[in-house]
Enzyme design. Structure first.
Site, mmCIF file in Angstrom:
data_model
loop_
_atom_site.group_PDB
_atom_site.id
_atom_site.type_symbol
_atom_site.label_atom_id
_atom_site.label_comp_id
_atom_site.label_asym_id
_atom_site.label_seq_id
_atom_site.Cartn_x
_atom_site.Cartn_y
_atom_site.Cartn_z
ATOM 1 N N ASP A 137 -11.882 83.727 2.798
ATOM 2 C CA ASP A 137 -12.651 83.445 3.981
ATOM 3 C C ASP A 137 -13.530 84.662 4.189
ATOM 4 O O ASP A 137 -13.099 85.777 3.950
ATOM 5 C CB ASP A 137 -11.679 83.258 5.133
ATOM 6 C CG ASP A 137 -12.386 83.143 6.442
ATOM 7 O OD1 ASP A 137 -13.345 82.354 6.498
ATOM 8 O OD2 ASP A 137 -11.997 83.835 7.379
ATOM 9 N N ASP A 171 -7.841 84.698 7.508
ATOM 10 C CA ASP A 171 -7.180 85.229 8.696
ATOM 11 C C ASP A 171 -7.145 84.268 9.867
ATOM 12 O O ASP A 171 -6.528 84.547 10.861
ATOM 13 C CB ASP A 171 -7.852 86.530 9.130
ATOM 14 C CG ASP A 171 -9.264 86.300 9.632
ATOM 15 O OD1 ASP A 171 -9.810 85.214 9.345
ATOM 16 O OD2 ASP A 171 -9.817 87.173 10.302
ATOM 17 N N ASP A 207 -8.276 78.680 8.066
ATOM 18 C CA ASP A 207 -7.974 78.960 6.657
ATOM 19 C C ASP A 207 -6.625 78.403 6.245
ATOM 20 O O ASP A 207 -6.241 78.496 5.086
ATOM 21 C CB ASP A 207 -7.974 80.469 6.408
ATOM 22 C CG ASP A 207 -9.282 81.104 6.811
ATOM 23 O OD1 ASP A 207 -10.328 80.516 6.466
ATOM 24 O OD2 ASP A 207 -9.263 82.144 7.482
#
Lengths: 1108, 352
Positions: free
Chosen positions: A468, A808, A812
């Site tokens: 991400d 995080d 995700d």
């Protein structure tokens, strides 16, 4: 998840802004001021009437009336009916769970059966058990009873003790939890009762800073607007305050004076802590409820004096409890490969057993007529008057029994102990990863976490990394850096120790330090110039246009109070802190007004409308009734979305300058954000209000709307090479700007979300895969969580290569769960990612030591251990097998039962575990210096089919050496079985341990102790077994050890068995050295130790991973 | 394991407590162990080491091999196979019938001493094809009973030779039952050669395994006679033939000590053996051999270990030469980074 229907609904909901635009705007407004860009036409800001009417809170608050008609009805079958304040009726028909929780798994009575049942879920244990049971049949009793049960009993006992202890702790915490007290409405007044007695349907009152006992729908709060703030740290780890709302319909009621009754129809308990669907019939009206109306068990009420709610989910049905499960168990690739080899070993095992039983059958056939008289067979039992067969069940059965007996004797061909050793080694590896100082994050005070214990070694084989971008790479640490206001650039921010603000009473000081641009500070104080006006509006926009809740925190110094800005978005926090430092301190925010301390003067602004940021509009707007009776709209948003609504007719120079500055900022890698303002005339205001009303009734479904917000909050995701940009700082939402590192022969592919949807929906997946596997980097922008998972699946399904996802945020989660290895960053965006991950760490950059160092070590250690364990057990089995050929195939073992059992438990187990935990093929320094060394794991160099077969060949030779040297040396002598058995035992153990010693790369004291200690321990055990006079082998060891031949055999076997391996090893190391070997030699002989340890360039690392 | 109840404060990494001084830092305590930096010896197989290892092995192994071979060659061994010859010609069609009959089993054999034999000369009998390690056989014994006069009846393991009509058999089990019972008497020049049958068994067995107060009972009273009988007046600890027999052999071809001749024999001596061919090995085609042998420090006559050591030693010497050649022909500087795969074909891995 039905993602198709989801997107369809989303598209419908997207029409809303468009609708508003048509009806209400495209109007230029002359009083543009503001920061970076000049003017804008402003649209789609929600309006309320001045003061009186309750505020609409954008998408979150757009509610009741407008929705009820089109709101998706909850099917009666799926619904849960809760009669408010009537727990009897609520629980009458359905037994809803009470509020007592039980995380303990066992009770005293159920412990034994349940624990055993759970333990025997492991196939290995069942195999153990079946073998042990077979051995109990008198016809098959190969080993003594004790010897056959001991290992299984030992393992079961140890595990049971561990489980019992863990369960005891759980019971204790349950008890504490269940006996906490809460105020519950009983007989029209609130009484304190214990948590475990709370029932669904009861009305509960919670005071500030108390923990919520169950999931409840808010009825009313101490705030007149019905707002309650909760902190969800215990639930998802986010420490900022969340706002929750009581419905207006219930807000006015006081349950102590006025009986509330109503019916809530809500969805069945589920794990989704961000979703809730329900509607409430109250006073004949139907009101819809959403996630913002429910407060969850485990959260704490903050900044709100009290809140009253009705319990809807209790005990184990609460979302907190439903989420309270561990990480899903995954199986490492190495283990999957290993299982394939285990199948080969099973085939060997069966083959050996077949050989033995067939030979036995043939032998019986050949000696058919002799069996009666043969002294060592004695088929008949003459002790009774009628002569019977003694222990003979016919030819076929004898063969069958021999088959089963050989399974028992050769059982350790399947290395059961390997599974246990692997678990131990993984615990050891996890210990080292957790304790690694270099993976400790000072900022969040968090160590590395191993949440999944069984995929450590996968970390050494990662080929594709999915990361991400937002937050993960940037850490989401935002800081205000520079601004361009009214076309003027203020970018000379420096550290400053200046106190922000002095007001009446105690000094308020923002909690975070911000760099200050002197020039800008001076202008902001003098607001009568035109420049000053721009700056003034700019900072008011920063302070007001957000959802930050200010909190005052006491400091040791009573005269100084810190002001802490709580909010869901780090950008907003950074901006509000910045405004505060420049003298625009947000002091108070309620749902109806905000108070900003402007240069020491407290001003109150009425919030007339608020439209929270969402990723379709990429803007947030707020309408303020200012102290000077004007109405102003403040907007902030992404440059693309803001420039599209700017009134281009005005001050082109300013616009141009702003755009240039903007460009300059973003090329510095800064996040940028554009802020705008417009004053509204009363007529405009009216018009907007009505259009807002019609817009909100046109909404299709709120569930879908909020879903879309969530999906789009995060941006892009990339595969492969990423450049860490930790310096990314304030201003500007994470657009699809992506960091590319220019490089000579590196190829990158950039795809955006829309194209991706198209690709994933059509047959282009294959092409995408082909294309992306040719690239070093693939960037996917603006993708929804499910698409992230889709991309991971795209790669995962088409290659055997290992994938790793790192992120995080909650968005995700699906990606993290889909990838072979999921890593969560315990950063600013909450703990959802961590909860779903296999490993969690504090910083993105820890990925380097994690993969390159620990991953490499884990993989090397584990692969070697598996191969070695295969070899170790197979050697022993083969030694037993060769002997069987000399016992007329009757499974006699010269080696005592006890030695057979202890072989894999004591004689050879400790060194492999110690080596598996401690041995390092290369030092940390070399691994970081040459990231390419990681390729060994990617290419599966340490464990593969070829190595397995070579090892098995070696095994065969070693077993032959170990067995036949004593056999030939003692052939035709008066040697007895027990003595020769002792020799074979010791020969095998010494050989196996020296084999290991030959492969040890780093000799620690512990390694020495383990290896030589094991050999000594074996001698001791053999001696102990031989001093027991009731065993046939009494004193055998001492007799044979007194002869020179015994020691010559031991020496000869050890050397003779290991010479071929040694030769091959030396030859390969010298003539066909792999990279690891070269690096190892370099480590030893070149001593080119670079002082800058661990600090390697990320680039190398990514190149490596990206390359296929 | 992951069983934190959600309410037991997880201590989220919040910005809320950034300002408060950190009371309990979770920073892992530094130790060389946890950081995996323990001092270690990391041996590497350098050419020097490899060659010296091979040379060392050959230097150690070749002399041992020579010494072993010499020792084995020094052993003088006379083997005489007699199971067929000791059956009268007319009975050779039905050997089992003969051996089971009560005919005279006397048989005389002549042995010629090929070389001087120094005392003690060990007398062995050797059986071939007799599986003393057969599963049915090895298990059929009761060590309890042998040792302890009170455990006469612990005969569970002894089937099918556990008891007769008159009670438990002592010693019970197939092993004892099948006691070897050929006897040998030796004479040289019509002069009796004394055979010392004391001390042929292990002392540990006599002292601890076979009871001093355990006497044979009901032994060989069954329908089927398996072998020798025992003197019922002698305790088991003195029945050395039984003790030797019950140390079951490891392999189907085995020798058991019969006695010792404590007299030197000279080259060319002719020894007349008068033997009683009682033991039935005919039912399974077992061979019987009489063996007279001296011993060396290495045991009996067996060249294997010597040859094996010479082979390994020679091979290692050869390998030492081979590796010396390899190191000379293809010198490689250890640890030279230019051998790293990415340095050998620069860019190769990027292009792929």
């Amino acid at each position: 998840m039905d993602s198709n229907s989801q997107t369809e609904i989303n598209e419908n909901s997207y029409q809303v802004p468009g609708f508003i635009r048509n009806s209400s705007s495209r109007r230029s407004i002359s009083s543009i001021q503001s920061k970076t860009s000049g003017g804008h036409s402003i649209r789609e800001v929600s309006f309320g009437e001045l003061g009186s009417k309750p505020i609409r809170h954008g998408s979150r608050g757009a509610d009741s009336e407008g929705f009820s008609a089109s709101y998706k009805e909850i099917n009666d079958d799926d619904a849960r009916l809760i009669y408010i304040n009537d727990p009897e009726r609520t629980n009458e028909k359905f037994e809803f769970a009470g509020n007592s929780i039980r995380t303990g798994k066992y009770s005293v009575l159920t412990f034994l059966p349940r624990n055993l049942f759970e333990q025997f879920h492991r196939v290995a244990y069942i195999y153990f058990l079946v073998i042990a049971i077979l051995n109990q049949l008198p016809q098959l009793a190969v080993f003594g009873r004790g010897a056959s049960i001991l290992p299984l009993a030992f393992v079961l006992l140890v595990t049971a003790i561990k489980d019992a202890y863990e369960d005891y702790r759980r019971h204790r915490s349950d008890k504490i939890e269940n006996s906490r007290l809460a105020w519950v409405l009983v007989n029209e007044q609130f009484q304190q009762i214990r948590w475990k007695e709370i029932r669904v349907g009861e009305i509960i009152k919670v005071s500030a800073n108390e923990t919520l006992p169950c999931d409840m729908v808010l009825l009313s709060t101490s705030e007149t607007t019905g707002v309650a703030y909760v902190q969800t740290t215990n639930l998802d780890g986010e420490s900022n305050l969340k706002t929750r709302y009581a419905k207006q319909e219930t807000q006015m009621k006081n349950p102590e004076n006025e009986k509330i009754s109503g019916l809530i129809k809500c969805e069945k308990p589920n794990r989704n802590i961000y979703g809730f669907q329900a509607n409430m019939d109250i006073d004949g009206k139907r009101v819809s409820l959403g996630p913002s109306n429910i407060i969850l068990r485990g959260c704490e009420l903050k900044n709100t004096e009290w809140a009253i709610g009705v319990a809807v989910f209790a005990g184990r049905e609460t979302k907190a409890m439903l989420n309270n499960s561990g990480a899903p168990s995954k199986r490492s690739q190495l283990e999957t490969r290993m299982n394939r080899e285990i199948i080969f070993l099973s085939i060997f095992l069966v083959a050996l057993c077949v050989i033995v039983s067939v030979c036995h059958g043939v032998w019986l056939r050949n000696h058919k007529d002799e069996l009666d008289l043969m002294q060592f067979y004695r088929k008949k039992d003459y002790s009774e008057s009628d002569v019977e067969n003694y222990n003979y069940y016919g030819w076929g059965m004898e063969i069958f029994f021999v088959f089963l007996m050989s399974v028992i004797v050769f059982q350790i061909m399947i290395p059961i102990s390997l599974y246990i050793s692997m678990e131990l080694v993984r615990v050891g590896q996890a210990f080292f990863m957790i304790r690694d100082n270099r993976m400790y994050d000072e900022a969040s005070n968090s160590r590395f976490q191993c949440r999944a214990l069984n995929i450590n070694e996968d970390l050494g084989q990662i080929k594709y990394i999915f990361s991400d971008k937002t937050g993960t790479l940037t850490e989401n640490k935002m800081e205000f850096q520079c601004a361009s206001i009214g076309g003027k650039d203020y970018s000379n921010a420096k550290d400053s120790n200046e106190d922000g603000q002095t007001g009446g009473g105690p000094v308020l000081r923002p909690k975070m330090k911000v760099k200050i641009d002197r020039g800008l500070l001076n202008i902001s104080i003098n607001k009568h110039t035109s420049e000053g006006r721009y700056v003034n509006d700019f900072f008011i926009a920063l302070a007001a246009c957000n959802t930050i809740v200010p909190l005052t925190v006491d400091t040791p110094d009573p005269a100084v109070k810190l002001i802490d800005y709580q909010g869901e978005s780090p950008d907003e926090q950074a901006l509000v802190y910045a405004a505060a430092v420049y003298g625009y301190m947000l002091i108070e925010r309620t749902s109806g007004h905000i108070v900003i301390d402007i240069q020491g003067e407290r001003q109150r602004f009425d919030v007339l409308g608020l439209h929270e940021f969402d990723s379709d509009r990429k803007r947030m707007s707020v309408i303020l009734g200012c102290p000077d009776k004007t109405v102003k709209v403040f907007v902030k948003g992404a440059d693309t979305s803001m420039f599209s609504v700017i009134d281009r007719s005005l001050n082109l120079n300013m616009l141009k300058a702003t755009e240039d500055h903007l460009h300059a900022y973003s090329s510095k890698g800064l996040r940028t954000l554009v802020v705008g303002m417009r004053e509204l005339s009363p007529s405009e205001f009216e018009q907007w209000h009505s259009s807002y009303e019609s817009a909100s009734t046109a909404l299709m479904g709120r569930a879908a709307l909020s879903e879309s917000r969530k999906q789009h909050r995060t941006s892009s995701q990339l595969i492969g090479r990423i450049r860490d940009r930790r310096q990314i700082a304030a201003r500007r939402p994470g657009g699809n700007r992506v960091f590319k590192k220019g490089g000579a022969n590196q190829v990158a592919l950039i795809i955006d979300g829309t194209s991706l949807v198209y690709i994933l929906d059509t047959d282009l997946e294959e092409q995408l895969f082909d294309l992306s596997s040719k690239c070093n980097v693939v960037l996917c922008c603006r993708v929804a969580p499910l698409q992230k998972a889709g991309i991971v699946a795209l790669i995962k399904n088409r290659t055997d290569d290992m994938t790793l996802a790192i992120g995080d945020g909650a968005n995700d989660v699906s990606m993290i769960q889909m990838a072979d290895v999921g890593i969560g960053i315990s950063g600013q965006e909450g703990r959802q990612a961590v909860m779903a991950s296999d490993f969690a760490m504090g910083q993105f950059r820890f990925l380097v030591p994690l993969l390159l160092v620990h991953g490499h070590w884990n993989y090397q250690r584990m692969s070697y251990m598996i191969l070695y364990n295969f070899y170790r057990n197979a050697v022993f089995v083969l030694v037993l097998f060769w002997y069987v050929l000399f016992t007329s195939f009757t499974l006699t073992t010269a080696i005592t039962d006890w030695s057979s059992v202890l072989y894999s438990v004591i004689y050879t187990s400790v060194p492999t575990i110690v080596i598996g935990v401690l041995d390092k093929d290369l030092s940390r320094t070399s691994l970081l210096k040459h990231p390419q060394l990681y390729g060994a794991g990617q290419r599966q160099e340490s464990y593969n089919g070829k190595l397995f077969w070579v090892t098995m060949l070696d095994t065969l030779w070693q077993s032959i050496a170990a067995f036949f040297v004593p056999l030939l040396a003692y052939w035709g002598s008066d040697i007895d079985g027990s003595s020769l058995g002792d020799l074979w035992t010791l020969a095998a153990v010494i050989m196996v341990n020296i084999h290991l010693a030959m492969d040890v790369i780093r000799w620690y004291r512990i390694t020495h102790a383990a290896i030589w200690g094991s050999i000594v321990a074996t001698f001791v055990c053999v001696m102990v077994i031989d001093v027991l006079p009731f065993l046939p082998g009494y004193w055998a060891f001492f007799h044979i050890a007194g002869t020179g031949l015994f020691w010559l055999c031991l020496l000869g076997i050890t050397i003779g068995a290991l010479v071929p391996r040694f030769v091959v090893k030396v030859f390969i190391q010298y003539c066909r050295p792999d990279d690891i070997q070269i690096a190892r030699e370099a480590e030893k002989f070149r001593n080119s130790r670079d002082p800058q340890d661990a600090q390697i360039e990320m680039n190398k690392f990514w190149i490596l991973l990206g390359h296929d | 394991m992951n069983s934190n109840t959600p309410s037991s404060s997880a201590g989220g990494p919040g910005s809320a407590d950034l300002a408060t001084p950190r009371r309990n830092s979770k920073r892992p305590k530094y130790s060389r162990f946890t950081q995996q930096e323990l001092p270690a010896c990391k041996p590497i197989l350098t050419p020097k080491w490899v060659i010296s290892t091979f040379l060392l092995i050959s230097v150690v192994f070749i002399p041992i091999g020579v010494v072993s071979l010499l020792a084995s060659r020094d052993v003088v061994e006379i083997v005489n196979q007699y199971e067929t010859e000791c059956i009268p010609e007319e009975s050779r069609n039905d050997k089992v019938g003969f051996i089971q009959s009560s005919q005279d089993k006397n048989c005389s054999r002549t042995l010629r001493v090929p070389k001087d034999m120094k005392q003690p000369i060990y007398v062995y009998y050797q059986l071939d094809n007799f599986y003393q390690n057969h599963r049915r056989y090895v298990k059929s014994r009761s060590d309890q009973q042998l040792r302890n006069p009170g455990s006469e009846n612990s005969t569970d393991a002894c089937e099918p030779e556990e008891k007769t009509n008159s009670g438990s058999i002592v010693p019970c089990g197939l092993i004892a039952w099948s006691l070897f019972n050929d006897t040998y008497a030796f004479s040289r020049n019509n002069q009796q050669l004394a055979i010392n049958k004391r001390g042929i068994s292990w002392k540990s067995d006599r002292d601890h395994k076979f009871g001093k107060r355990v006497y044979p009972k009901n032994f060989q009273n069954g329908t089927l006679i398996g072998g020798g009988r025992l003197n019922t007046s002698k305790p088991l600890s003195e029945q050395e033939d039984l003790i030797v027999w019950m140390r079951t052999a490891a392999l189907p071809t085995f020798r058991k000590l019969y006695g010792k001749i404590e007299m030197d024999l000279q080259t060319g001596d002719v020894i007349d053996v008068s033997l009683q061919n009682n033991y039935n090995t005919y039912s399974f085609n077992g061979k019987k051999k009489l063996v007279l042998s001296t011993t060396s420090w290495l045991g009996g006559k067996n060249d294997f270990i010597g040859i094996a050591y010479l082979t390994v030693g020679g091979l290692c010497f050869f390998l030492a030469m081979v590796f010396t050649l390899i190191y000379l022909i293809m010198p490689r500087q250890l640890g030279d980074p230019s051998y790293l795969s990415w340095n050998r074909n620069p860019g190769g891995h990027l292009a792929s």
